[in-house]
Design an enzyme around this catalytic site. Sequence first.
Site, PDB file in Angstrom:
ATOM      1  N   LEU A  69       3.529 -14.475  -2.828  1.00 40.85           N
ATOM      2  CA  LEU A  69       4.871 -13.921  -2.566  1.00 40.85           C
ATOM      3  C   LEU A  69       5.831 -14.979  -2.037  1.00 40.85           C
ATOM      4  CD1 LEU A  69       3.885 -10.618  -0.669  1.00 40.85           C
ATOM      5  CD2 LEU A  69       4.831 -10.762  -2.987  1.00 40.85           C
ATOM      6  N   TYR A 169       6.209  -5.141  10.883  1.00 46.19           N
ATOM      7  CA  TYR A 169       5.807  -4.462   9.640  1.00 46.19           C
ATOM      8  C   TYR A 169       6.816  -3.372   9.263  1.00 46.19           C
ATOM      9  CZ  TYR A 169       2.927  -1.669   6.428  1.00 46.19           C
ATOM     10  OH  TYR A 169       2.460  -0.953   5.340  1.00 46.19           O
ATOM     11  N   LYS A 173       8.855  -3.539   5.776  1.00 48.76           N
ATOM     12  CA  LYS A 173       8.760  -2.521   4.723  1.00 48.76           C
ATOM     13  C   LYS A 173      10.141  -1.920   4.431  1.00 48.76           C
ATOM     14  CE  LYS A 173       5.542  -1.723   2.753  1.00 48.76           C
ATOM     15  NZ  LYS A 173       4.915  -2.533   1.659  1.00 48.76           N
ATOM     16  N   PRO A 196       3.798   5.829   1.155  1.00 51.84           N
ATOM     17  CA  PRO A 196       2.563   6.499   1.578  1.00 51.84           C
ATOM     18  C   PRO A 196       2.480   6.657   3.087  1.00 51.84           C
ATOM     19  CG  PRO A 196       2.119   4.477   0.281  1.00 51.84           C
ATOM     20  CD  PRO A 196       3.563   4.455   0.685  1.00 51.84           C
ATOM     21  N   VAL A 199      -3.316   5.455   4.867  1.00 46.90           N
ATOM     22  CA  VAL A 199      -4.313   5.694   3.818  1.00 46.90           C
ATOM     23  C   VAL A 199      -5.714   5.624   4.418  1.00 46.90           C
ATOM     24  CG1 VAL A 199      -5.162   4.983   1.559  1.00 46.90           C
ATOM     25  CG2 VAL A 199      -2.711   4.756   2.105  1.00 46.90           C
ATOM     26  N   SER A 211      -6.042   0.057   7.685  1.00 46.53           N
ATOM     27  CA  SER A 211      -5.605   1.443   7.915  1.00 46.53           C
ATOM     28  C   SER A 211      -6.809   2.362   8.154  1.00 46.53           C
ATOM     29  CB  SER A 211      -4.737   1.955   6.762  1.00 46.53           C
ATOM     30  OG  SER A 211      -5.428   1.922   5.540  1.00 46.53           O
TER      31      SER A 211
HETATM   32  N1  LIG Z   1      -3.032   1.223   3.853  1.00 45.47           N
HETATM   33  C1  LIG Z   1      -2.058   1.999   4.273  1.00 45.47           C
HETATM   34  O1  LIG Z   1      -2.274   2.870   5.115  1.00 45.47           O
HETATM   35  C2  LIG Z   1      -0.681   1.856   3.726  1.00 45.47           C
HETATM   36  C3  LIG Z   1       0.276   2.849   4.039  1.00 45.47           C
HETATM   37  C4  LIG Z   1       1.566   2.724   3.554  1.00 45.47           C
HETATM   38  C5  LIG Z   1       1.905   1.652   2.750  1.00 45.47           C
HETATM   39  N2  LIG Z   1       0.974   0.705   2.461  1.00 45.47           N
HETATM   40  C6  LIG Z   1       1.386  -0.419   1.610  1.00 45.47           C
HETATM   41  O2  LIG Z   1       0.495  -0.509   0.522  1.00 45.47           O
HETATM   42  C7  LIG Z   1       0.349  -1.869   0.128  1.00 45.47           C
HETATM   43  C8  LIG Z   1      -1.120  -2.235   0.140  1.00 45.47           C
HETATM   44  O3  LIG Z   1      -1.633  -1.998   1.436  1.00 45.47           O
HETATM   45  P1  LIG Z   1      -3.178  -2.196   1.780  1.00 45.47           P
HETATM   46  O4  LIG Z   1      -3.514  -1.213   2.810  1.00 45.47           O
HETATM   47  O5  LIG Z   1      -3.958  -2.251   0.520  1.00 45.47           O
HETATM   48  O6  LIG Z   1      -3.114  -3.619   2.477  1.00 45.47           O
HETATM   49  P2  LIG Z   1      -4.155  -4.814   2.455  1.00 45.47           P
HETATM   50  O7  LIG Z   1      -5.530  -4.306   2.248  1.00 45.47           O
HETATM   51  O8  LIG Z   1      -3.891  -5.617   3.681  1.00 45.47           O
HETATM   52  O9  LIG Z   1      -3.699  -5.625   1.183  1.00 45.47           O
HETATM   53  C9  LIG Z   1      -2.522  -6.381   1.165  1.00 45.47           C
HETATM   54  C10 LIG Z   1      -2.538  -7.248  -0.079  1.00 45.47           C
HETATM   55  O10 LIG Z   1      -1.350  -8.058  -0.088  1.00 45.47           O
HETATM   56  C11 LIG Z   1      -1.733  -9.401  -0.348  1.00 45.47           C
HETATM   57  N3  LIG Z   1      -0.802 -10.368   0.229  1.00 45.47           N
HETATM   58  C12 LIG Z   1      -0.466 -10.558   1.530  1.00 45.47           C
HETATM   59  N4  LIG Z   1       0.364 -11.615   1.652  1.00 45.47           N
HETATM   60  C13 LIG Z   1       0.562 -12.096   0.400  1.00 45.47           C
HETATM   61  C14 LIG Z   1       1.288 -13.184  -0.139  1.00 45.47           C
HETATM   62  N5  LIG Z   1       1.991 -14.016   0.633  1.00 45.47           N
HETATM   63  N6  LIG Z   1       1.267 -13.384  -1.482  1.00 45.47           N
HETATM   64  C15 LIG Z   1       0.544 -12.569  -2.290  1.00 45.47           C
HETATM   65  N7  LIG Z   1      -0.189 -11.530  -1.843  1.00 45.47           N
HETATM   66  C16 LIG Z   1      -0.180 -11.306  -0.515  1.00 45.47           C
HETATM   67  C17 LIG Z   1      -3.103  -9.542   0.297  1.00 45.47           C
HETATM   68  O11 LIG Z   1      -3.760 -10.683  -0.232  1.00 45.47           O
HETATM   69  P3  LIG Z   1      -4.922 -11.425   0.636  1.00 45.47           P
HETATM   70  O12 LIG Z   1      -6.068 -10.443   0.709  1.00 45.47           O
HETATM   71  O13 LIG Z   1      -5.262 -12.629  -0.156  1.00 45.47           O
HETATM   72  O14 LIG Z   1      -4.309 -11.720   1.960  1.00 45.47           O
HETATM   73  C18 LIG Z   1      -3.725  -8.218  -0.109  1.00 45.47           C
HETATM   74  O15 LIG Z   1      -4.211  -8.282  -1.442  1.00 45.47           O
HETATM   75  C19 LIG Z   1       1.200  -2.683   1.108  1.00 45.47           C
HETATM   76  O16 LIG Z   1       2.458  -2.901   0.530  1.00 45.47           O
HETATM   77  C20 LIG Z   1       1.321  -1.762   2.306  1.00 45.47           C
HETATM   78  O17 LIG Z   1       2.480  -2.033   3.053  1.00 45.47           O
HETATM   79  C21 LIG Z   1      -0.307   0.785   2.927  1.00 45.47           C
END
Ligand SMILES: NC(=O)c1ccc[n+]([C@@H]2O[C@H](COP(=O)([O-])OP(=O)(O)OC[C@H]3O[C@@H](n4cnc5c(N)ncnc54)[C@H](OP(=O)(O)O)[C@@H]3O)[C@@H](O)[C@H]2O)c1
Length: 341
Positions: A69, A169, A173, A196, A199, A211
Amino acid sequence: MDMATHCRRVLVTGCTGHLGSWLVLRLLEQGYVVRASVIDPEDKQDLHPLLGLPPFLTTERLEIVKADLRVVGDYDNIVKGCEGVFHLACPTNFIVEDPQKDVIDPAVQGTLNVLNACIKSSSVKRVVHVSSAAAIRFSGKDVAEQVFDESCWTDVDFCMDKKPPGWPYFVAKTLAERAAVDFAKNHNLDVVVVNPGIVNGPFLNSFIPNSVKDCLALITGEVFKLPFLMRMSYVHTDDIARAFLFLYEKAEASGRYICSSVDASISEVVHILSSRHPEFQIPTDLAYLGEPIIHYFDSSRLKKLGFQYKYTLEDMFDDAIRCCMDKGLLENMGTKPLQAQ
Ligand SMILES: NC(=O)c1ccc[n+]([C@@H]2O[C@H](COP(=O)([O-])OP(=O)(O)OC[C@H]3O[C@@H](n4cnc5c(N)ncnc54)[C@H](OP(=O)(O)O)[C@@H]3O)[C@@H](O)[C@H]2O)c1
Protein backbone atom coordinates in the site's frame (compact mmCIF):
# COMPACT_ATOMS: atom_id res chain seq x y z
CA MET A 1 -27.51 -10.61 -15.35
CA ASP A 2 -25.28 -11.42 -12.40
CA MET A 3 -21.87 -9.78 -12.70
CA ALA A 4 -20.31 -13.14 -11.69
CA THR A 5 -21.26 -14.77 -14.96
CA HIS A 6 -18.88 -12.59 -16.92
CA CYS A 7 -16.42 -11.13 -14.40
CA ARG A 8 -14.17 -13.98 -13.37
CA ARG A 9 -10.69 -12.62 -12.58
CA VAL A 10 -10.55 -10.55 -9.41
CA LEU A 11 -7.85 -8.98 -7.26
CA VAL A 12 -8.00 -9.31 -3.48
CA THR A 13 -5.71 -7.10 -1.39
CA GLY A 14 -4.74 -8.12 2.16
CA CYS A 15 -4.86 -11.86 1.42
CA THR A 16 -2.62 -12.97 4.26
CA GLY A 17 -5.19 -11.55 6.69
CA HIS A 18 -8.14 -13.08 8.50
CA LEU A 19 -10.85 -11.80 6.14
CA GLY A 20 -8.74 -11.73 2.98
CA SER A 21 -7.73 -15.38 3.16
CA TRP A 22 -11.29 -16.54 3.93
CA LEU A 23 -12.61 -14.47 1.03
CA VAL A 24 -10.00 -16.00 -1.31
CA LEU A 25 -11.21 -19.46 -0.29
CA ARG A 26 -14.86 -18.58 -0.98
CA LEU A 27 -14.02 -16.91 -4.32
CA LEU A 28 -12.04 -19.94 -5.49
CA GLU A 29 -14.91 -22.21 -4.46
CA GLN A 30 -17.24 -20.06 -6.59
CA GLY A 31 -14.99 -20.52 -9.63
CA TYR A 32 -13.23 -17.14 -9.69
CA VAL A 33 -9.63 -16.71 -10.78
CA VAL A 34 -8.06 -14.89 -7.84
CA ARG A 35 -5.06 -12.62 -7.93
CA ALA A 36 -4.00 -12.38 -4.30
CA SER A 37 -1.79 -9.44 -3.42
CA VAL A 38 0.58 -9.74 -0.46
CA ILE A 39 3.44 -7.58 0.79
CA ASP A 40 6.09 -10.28 0.50
CA PRO A 41 5.42 -13.43 -1.56
CA GLU A 42 8.65 -14.94 -0.18
CA ASP A 43 7.42 -14.80 3.42
CA LYS A 44 6.09 -18.35 3.74
CA GLN A 45 4.92 -17.80 7.29
CA ASP A 46 2.81 -14.80 6.30
CA LEU A 47 1.49 -16.77 3.32
CA HIS A 48 0.47 -19.72 5.49
CA PRO A 49 -3.32 -19.19 5.11
CA LEU A 50 -3.05 -19.21 1.31
CA LEU A 51 -0.52 -22.03 1.03
CA GLY A 52 -2.84 -24.25 3.09
CA LEU A 53 -5.76 -23.93 0.64
CA PRO A 54 -6.69 -27.13 -1.24
CA PRO A 55 -4.54 -27.56 -4.40
CA PHE A 56 -7.57 -28.50 -6.51
CA LEU A 57 -8.77 -24.91 -5.96
CA THR A 58 -5.48 -23.08 -6.17
CA THR A 59 -3.38 -24.83 -8.82
CA GLU A 60 -4.82 -23.07 -11.83
CA ARG A 61 -6.80 -20.24 -10.29
CA LEU A 62 -4.73 -18.60 -7.53
CA GLU A 63 -2.00 -16.14 -8.49
CA ILE A 64 0.03 -14.67 -5.63
CA VAL A 65 1.41 -11.23 -6.48
CA LYS A 66 3.41 -8.60 -4.62
CA ALA A 67 2.15 -5.12 -3.72
CA ASP A 68 2.52 -2.73 -0.82
CA LEU A 69 0.00 0.00 0.00
CA ARG A 70 2.89 2.37 0.79
CA VAL A 71 4.41 2.16 -2.69
CA VAL A 72 2.83 4.44 -5.30
CA GLY A 73 2.12 2.55 -8.52
CA ASP A 74 2.55 -0.88 -6.92
CA TYR A 75 -0.96 -2.03 -7.91
CA ASP A 76 -0.86 -0.75 -11.51
CA ASN A 77 0.34 -3.94 -13.15
CA ILE A 78 -1.50 -6.40 -10.94
CA VAL A 79 -4.91 -4.76 -11.35
CA LYS A 80 -4.61 -4.98 -15.14
CA GLY A 81 -6.89 -7.69 -16.49
CA CYS A 82 -8.99 -7.93 -13.34
CA GLU A 83 -12.68 -7.18 -13.62
CA GLY A 84 -13.16 -6.72 -9.91
CA VAL A 85 -11.13 -5.64 -6.89
CA PHE A 86 -11.79 -6.46 -3.24
CA HIS A 87 -9.74 -3.96 -1.27
CA LEU A 88 -9.12 -5.28 2.23
CA ALA A 89 -5.46 -4.47 2.91
CA CYS A 90 -5.03 -2.06 5.81
CA PRO A 91 -2.84 -1.87 8.90
CA THR A 92 -5.05 -3.19 11.70
CA ASN A 93 -2.81 -2.79 14.74
CA PHE A 94 -4.36 -0.66 17.44
CA ILE A 95 -1.08 0.10 19.18
CA VAL A 96 1.49 1.81 16.96
CA GLU A 97 4.45 4.15 17.36
CA ASP A 98 3.57 6.69 14.70
CA PRO A 99 -0.21 6.73 13.95
CA GLN A 100 0.11 8.86 10.83
CA LYS A 101 2.96 6.93 9.24
CA ASP A 102 2.08 3.44 10.47
CA VAL A 103 -1.71 3.40 10.02
CA ILE A 104 -3.35 6.50 8.55
CA ASP A 105 -1.08 7.10 5.54
CA PRO A 106 -0.95 3.47 4.34
CA ALA A 107 -4.74 3.18 4.73
CA VAL A 108 -5.60 6.41 2.89
CA GLN A 109 -2.78 6.70 0.34
CA GLY A 110 -2.88 2.92 -0.17
CA THR A 111 -6.59 3.06 -1.00
CA LEU A 112 -5.96 5.83 -3.53
CA ASN A 113 -3.06 3.83 -4.91
CA VAL A 114 -5.36 0.84 -5.51
CA LEU A 115 -8.17 2.98 -6.97
CA ASN A 116 -5.80 4.82 -9.31
CA ALA A 117 -4.62 1.45 -10.60
CA CYS A 118 -8.28 0.53 -11.27
CA ILE A 119 -8.78 3.64 -13.42
CA LYS A 120 -5.53 3.02 -15.33
CA SER A 121 -6.45 -0.63 -15.96
CA SER A 122 -9.78 0.13 -17.67
CA SER A 123 -10.66 -3.53 -16.98
CA VAL A 124 -12.14 -3.01 -13.49
CA LYS A 125 -15.94 -2.90 -13.39
CA ARG A 126 -16.44 -2.77 -9.61
CA VAL A 127 -14.42 -2.28 -6.44
CA VAL A 128 -15.59 -3.57 -3.07
CA HIS A 129 -13.92 -1.30 -0.53
CA VAL A 130 -13.78 -2.78 2.96
CA SER A 131 -14.26 -0.06 5.52
CA SER A 132 -15.43 -0.70 9.08
CA ALA A 133 -18.00 -0.02 11.75
CA ALA A 134 -15.12 2.06 13.10
CA ALA A 135 -15.85 4.60 10.35
CA ILE A 136 -19.43 4.91 11.66
CA ARG A 137 -19.42 4.49 15.40
CA PHE A 138 -17.16 7.14 16.98
CA SER A 139 -18.93 10.47 16.92
CA GLY A 140 -18.23 11.25 20.58
CA LYS A 141 -21.98 11.65 21.13
CA ASP A 142 -22.92 8.28 22.62
CA VAL A 143 -26.51 8.11 23.80
CA ALA A 144 -28.48 5.13 25.09
CA GLU A 145 -30.42 3.04 22.53
CA GLN A 146 -28.60 4.71 19.65
CA VAL A 147 -29.10 3.09 16.26
CA PHE A 148 -26.18 3.43 13.85
CA ASP A 149 -27.00 3.31 10.17
CA GLU A 150 -25.16 4.22 6.96
CA SER A 151 -25.82 7.94 7.50
CA CYS A 152 -23.54 7.95 10.58
CA TRP A 153 -19.87 8.86 10.37
CA THR A 154 -17.03 8.77 12.84
CA ASP A 155 -15.90 12.26 13.77
CA VAL A 156 -12.21 12.44 12.86
CA ASP A 157 -11.66 15.68 14.80
CA PHE A 158 -13.18 14.11 17.93
CA CYS A 159 -10.92 11.04 17.58
CA MET A 160 -7.79 13.15 17.00
CA ASP A 161 -8.66 15.39 19.91
CA LYS A 162 -9.83 12.90 22.56
CA LYS A 163 -7.72 9.95 21.36
CA PRO A 164 -9.99 7.09 22.50
CA PRO A 165 -8.17 3.70 22.53
CA GLY A 166 -7.72 2.57 18.91
CA TRP A 167 -8.21 6.09 17.52
CA PRO A 168 -5.55 5.87 14.75
CA TYR A 169 -7.44 2.92 13.25
CA PHE A 170 -10.80 4.73 13.52
CA VAL A 171 -9.34 7.78 11.80
CA ALA A 172 -7.61 5.67 9.14
CA LYS A 173 -10.77 3.73 8.26
CA THR A 174 -12.90 6.91 8.14
CA LEU A 175 -10.48 8.91 6.00
CA ALA A 176 -9.79 5.95 3.68
CA GLU A 177 -13.51 5.41 3.13
CA ARG A 178 -14.12 9.11 2.49
CA ALA A 179 -11.19 9.15 0.06
CA ALA A 180 -12.59 6.10 -1.75
CA VAL A 181 -16.06 7.63 -2.03
CA ASP A 182 -14.69 10.96 -3.34
CA PHE A 183 -12.41 9.19 -5.79
CA ALA A 184 -15.29 7.06 -7.06
CA LYS A 185 -17.41 10.15 -7.65
CA ASN A 186 -14.65 12.12 -9.35
CA HIS A 187 -13.58 9.27 -11.64
CA ASN A 188 -16.94 7.63 -12.22
CA LEU A 189 -15.68 4.35 -10.74
CA ASP A 190 -18.14 1.82 -9.29
CA VAL A 191 -17.07 1.48 -5.64
CA VAL A 192 -19.30 -0.34 -3.15
CA VAL A 193 -18.38 0.07 0.52
CA VAL A 194 -18.85 -2.50 3.29
CA ASN A 195 -18.73 -1.54 6.99
CA PRO A 196 -18.33 -4.76 8.99
CA GLY A 197 -18.83 -5.07 12.71
CA ILE A 198 -16.20 -7.02 14.61
CA VAL A 199 -15.51 -10.28 12.79
CA ASN A 200 -15.64 -13.40 14.95
CA GLY A 201 -15.44 -17.04 13.91
CA PRO A 202 -13.10 -19.39 12.07
CA PHE A 203 -9.84 -18.38 10.39
CA LEU A 204 -7.12 -19.85 8.19
CA ASN A 205 -4.18 -18.14 9.92
CA SER A 206 -1.79 -20.09 12.17
CA PHE A 207 -2.31 -17.53 14.96
CA ILE A 208 -5.47 -16.02 16.44
CA PRO A 209 -6.35 -12.96 14.30
CA ASN A 210 -6.72 -9.67 16.18
CA SER A 211 -10.50 -9.37 16.05
CA VAL A 212 -11.07 -12.99 17.13
CA LYS A 213 -8.57 -12.48 19.94
CA ASP A 214 -10.54 -9.44 21.07
CA CYS A 215 -13.78 -11.46 21.03
CA LEU A 216 -12.17 -14.22 23.10
CA ALA A 217 -10.72 -11.90 25.75
CA LEU A 218 -12.96 -13.48 28.41
CA ILE A 219 -11.19 -16.78 27.70
CA THR A 220 -7.65 -15.63 27.05
CA GLY A 221 -7.52 -13.49 30.18
CA GLU A 222 -6.79 -10.22 28.37
CA VAL A 223 -8.93 -8.32 30.87
CA PHE A 224 -7.76 -4.94 29.61
CA LYS A 225 -9.84 -5.63 26.47
CA LEU A 226 -13.11 -6.17 28.36
CA PRO A 227 -14.24 -2.52 28.30
CA PHE A 228 -14.04 -2.80 24.51
CA LEU A 229 -16.45 -5.78 24.62
CA MET A 230 -19.05 -4.03 26.79
CA ARG A 231 -21.25 -3.56 23.76
CA MET A 232 -20.25 -4.91 20.38
CA SER A 233 -21.71 -5.56 16.93
CA TYR A 234 -20.63 -8.93 15.57
CA VAL A 235 -20.48 -10.74 12.25
CA HIS A 236 -19.27 -14.26 11.43
CA THR A 237 -16.14 -14.72 9.27
CA ASP A 238 -18.08 -16.63 6.65
CA ASP A 239 -21.00 -14.19 6.59
CA ILE A 240 -18.65 -11.27 5.96
CA ALA A 241 -16.90 -13.08 3.10
CA ARG A 242 -20.32 -14.02 1.67
CA ALA A 243 -21.40 -10.37 1.97
CA PHE A 244 -18.31 -9.13 0.08
CA LEU A 245 -19.08 -11.56 -2.73
CA PHE A 246 -22.81 -10.75 -2.66
CA LEU A 247 -22.13 -7.02 -2.99
CA TYR A 248 -19.64 -7.62 -5.78
CA GLU A 249 -22.12 -9.66 -7.77
CA LYS A 250 -25.28 -7.69 -7.06
CA ALA A 251 -25.49 -5.23 -9.95
CA GLU A 252 -27.76 -2.76 -8.12
CA ALA A 253 -25.51 -2.46 -5.03
CA SER A 254 -24.24 1.07 -4.42
CA GLY A 255 -23.03 3.23 -1.54
CA ARG A 256 -22.17 1.85 1.90
CA TYR A 257 -23.54 -1.22 3.65
CA ILE A 258 -23.30 -2.04 7.33
CA CYS A 259 -22.60 -5.75 7.72
CA SER A 260 -23.21 -6.83 11.30
CA SER A 261 -25.69 -9.51 12.34
CA VAL A 262 -25.83 -9.40 16.14
CA ASP A 263 -25.48 -6.63 18.76
CA ALA A 264 -24.58 -7.97 22.18
CA SER A 265 -23.50 -6.76 25.59
CA ILE A 266 -20.73 -8.49 27.50
CA SER A 267 -23.23 -10.20 29.84
CA GLU A 268 -24.73 -12.04 26.85
CA VAL A 269 -21.27 -13.20 25.79
CA VAL A 270 -20.54 -14.35 29.35
CA HIS A 271 -23.77 -16.36 29.25
CA ILE A 272 -22.96 -17.97 25.90
CA LEU A 273 -19.43 -18.87 26.92
CA SER A 274 -20.25 -20.18 30.40
CA SER A 275 -23.19 -22.28 29.22
CA ARG A 276 -21.62 -23.68 26.04
CA HIS A 277 -17.96 -23.83 27.01
CA PRO A 278 -17.66 -24.92 30.64
CA GLU A 279 -14.11 -26.05 29.83
CA PHE A 280 -13.04 -22.41 30.30
CA GLN A 281 -13.13 -20.33 33.44
CA ILE A 282 -15.19 -17.34 32.44
CA PRO A 283 -15.32 -14.44 34.90
CA THR A 284 -18.92 -13.74 35.81
CA ASP A 285 -18.56 -10.82 38.20
CA LEU A 286 -18.02 -7.92 35.83
CA ALA A 287 -19.99 -5.32 37.78
CA TYR A 288 -16.76 -3.33 38.16
CA LEU A 289 -16.96 -2.54 34.42
CA GLY A 290 -20.23 -0.64 34.89
CA GLU A 291 -23.26 -0.75 32.59
CA PRO A 292 -22.83 -0.77 28.82
CA ILE A 293 -24.31 2.01 26.70
CA ILE A 294 -26.75 0.05 24.57
CA HIS A 295 -26.51 0.66 20.84
CA TYR A 296 -27.43 -1.19 17.67
CA PHE A 297 -25.98 -1.41 14.18
CA ASP A 298 -28.73 -1.42 11.59
CA SER A 299 -27.94 -3.79 8.74
CA SER A 300 -31.33 -3.53 7.05
CA ARG A 301 -29.91 -1.84 3.94
CA LEU A 302 -27.88 -4.98 3.16
CA LYS A 303 -30.77 -7.30 4.04
CA LYS A 304 -33.19 -5.33 1.85
CA LEU A 305 -30.84 -5.96 -1.07
CA GLY A 306 -31.37 -9.69 -0.46
CA PHE A 307 -28.45 -10.71 1.74
CA GLN A 308 -29.19 -13.29 4.43
CA TYR A 309 -26.96 -13.89 7.44
CA LYS A 310 -26.38 -17.56 8.20
CA TYR A 311 -24.71 -17.55 11.59
CA THR A 312 -25.73 -16.74 15.17
CA LEU A 313 -23.54 -15.30 17.92
CA GLU A 314 -23.34 -18.80 19.39
CA ASP A 315 -22.03 -20.08 16.02
CA MET A 316 -19.38 -17.34 15.97
CA PHE A 317 -18.00 -18.25 19.38
CA ASP A 318 -18.32 -22.03 18.81
CA ASP A 319 -16.52 -21.80 15.46
CA ALA A 320 -13.79 -19.46 16.74
CA ILE A 321 -13.12 -21.69 19.75
CA ARG A 322 -13.18 -24.90 17.69
CA CYS A 323 -10.74 -23.36 15.20
CA CYS A 324 -8.39 -22.23 17.99
CA MET A 325 -8.55 -25.63 19.69
CA ASP A 326 -7.85 -27.49 16.42
CA LYS A 327 -4.73 -25.36 15.97
CA GLY A 328 -3.65 -25.72 19.60
CA LEU A 329 -4.01 -21.97 20.17
CA LEU A 330 -5.98 -22.00 23.41
CA GLU A 331 -3.91 -24.53 25.32
CA ASN A 332 -3.77 -23.99 29.10
CA MET A 333 -6.36 -21.21 28.85
CA GLY A 334 -9.05 -23.31 30.59
CA THR A 335 -7.08 -23.47 33.80
CA LYS A 336 -6.00 -19.85 33.83
CA PRO A 337 -7.78 -17.99 36.63
CA LEU A 338 -9.12 -14.66 35.48
CA GLN A 339 -9.01 -11.79 37.93
CA ALA A 340 -11.45 -8.94 37.80
CA GLN A 341 -9.63 -5.61 37.90
N1 LIG B 1 -11.55 -8.22 11.50
C1 LIG B 1 -12.47 -7.33 11.79
O1 LIG B 1 -13.12 -7.43 12.83
C2 LIG B 1 -12.76 -6.20 10.87
C3 LIG B 1 -13.90 -5.40 11.12
C4 LIG B 1 -14.17 -4.33 10.29
C5 LIG B 1 -13.35 -4.07 9.20
N2 LIG B 1 -12.26 -4.84 8.98
C6 LIG B 1 -11.42 -4.51 7.82
O2 LIG B 1 -11.27 -5.67 7.03
C7 LIG B 1 -9.99 -5.66 6.40
C8 LIG B 1 -9.28 -6.96 6.74
O3 LIG B 1 -9.18 -7.07 8.14
P1 LIG B 1 -8.55 -8.35 8.84
O4 LIG B 1 -9.25 -8.53 10.12
O5 LIG B 1 -8.49 -9.47 7.87
O6 LIG B 1 -7.10 -7.80 9.17
P2 LIG B 1 -5.70 -8.54 9.17
O7 LIG B 1 -5.88 -9.99 9.46
O8 LIG B 1 -4.81 -7.76 10.07
O9 LIG B 1 -5.23 -8.37 7.68
C9 LIG B 1 -4.81 -7.14 7.17
C10 LIG B 1 -4.16 -7.38 5.82
O10 LIG B 1 -3.68 -6.12 5.31
C11 LIG B 1 -2.34 -6.30 4.88
N3 LIG B 1 -1.56 -5.07 4.95
C12 LIG B 1 -1.27 -4.31 6.03
N4 LIG B 1 -0.44 -3.29 5.69
C13 LIG B 1 -0.22 -3.41 4.36
C14 LIG B 1 0.55 -2.70 3.42
N5 LIG B 1 1.29 -1.64 3.76
N6 LIG B 1 0.55 -3.11 2.12
C15 LIG B 1 -0.17 -4.19 1.74
N7 LIG B 1 -0.92 -4.93 2.59
C16 LIG B 1 -0.93 -4.54 3.88
C17 LIG B 1 -1.77 -7.34 5.83
O11 LIG B 1 -0.59 -7.90 5.26
P3 LIG B 1 0.54 -8.56 6.23
O12 LIG B 1 -0.10 -9.79 6.83
O13 LIG B 1 1.66 -8.90 5.31
O14 LIG B 1 0.87 -7.52 7.24
C18 LIG B 1 -2.94 -8.30 5.91
O15 LIG B 1 -2.96 -9.16 4.78
C19 LIG B 1 -9.28 -4.41 6.91
O16 LIG B 1 -9.47 -3.38 5.98
C20 LIG B 1 -10.01 -4.09 8.20
O17 LIG B 1 -9.93 -2.73 8.52
C21 LIG B 1 -11.95 -5.90 9.79
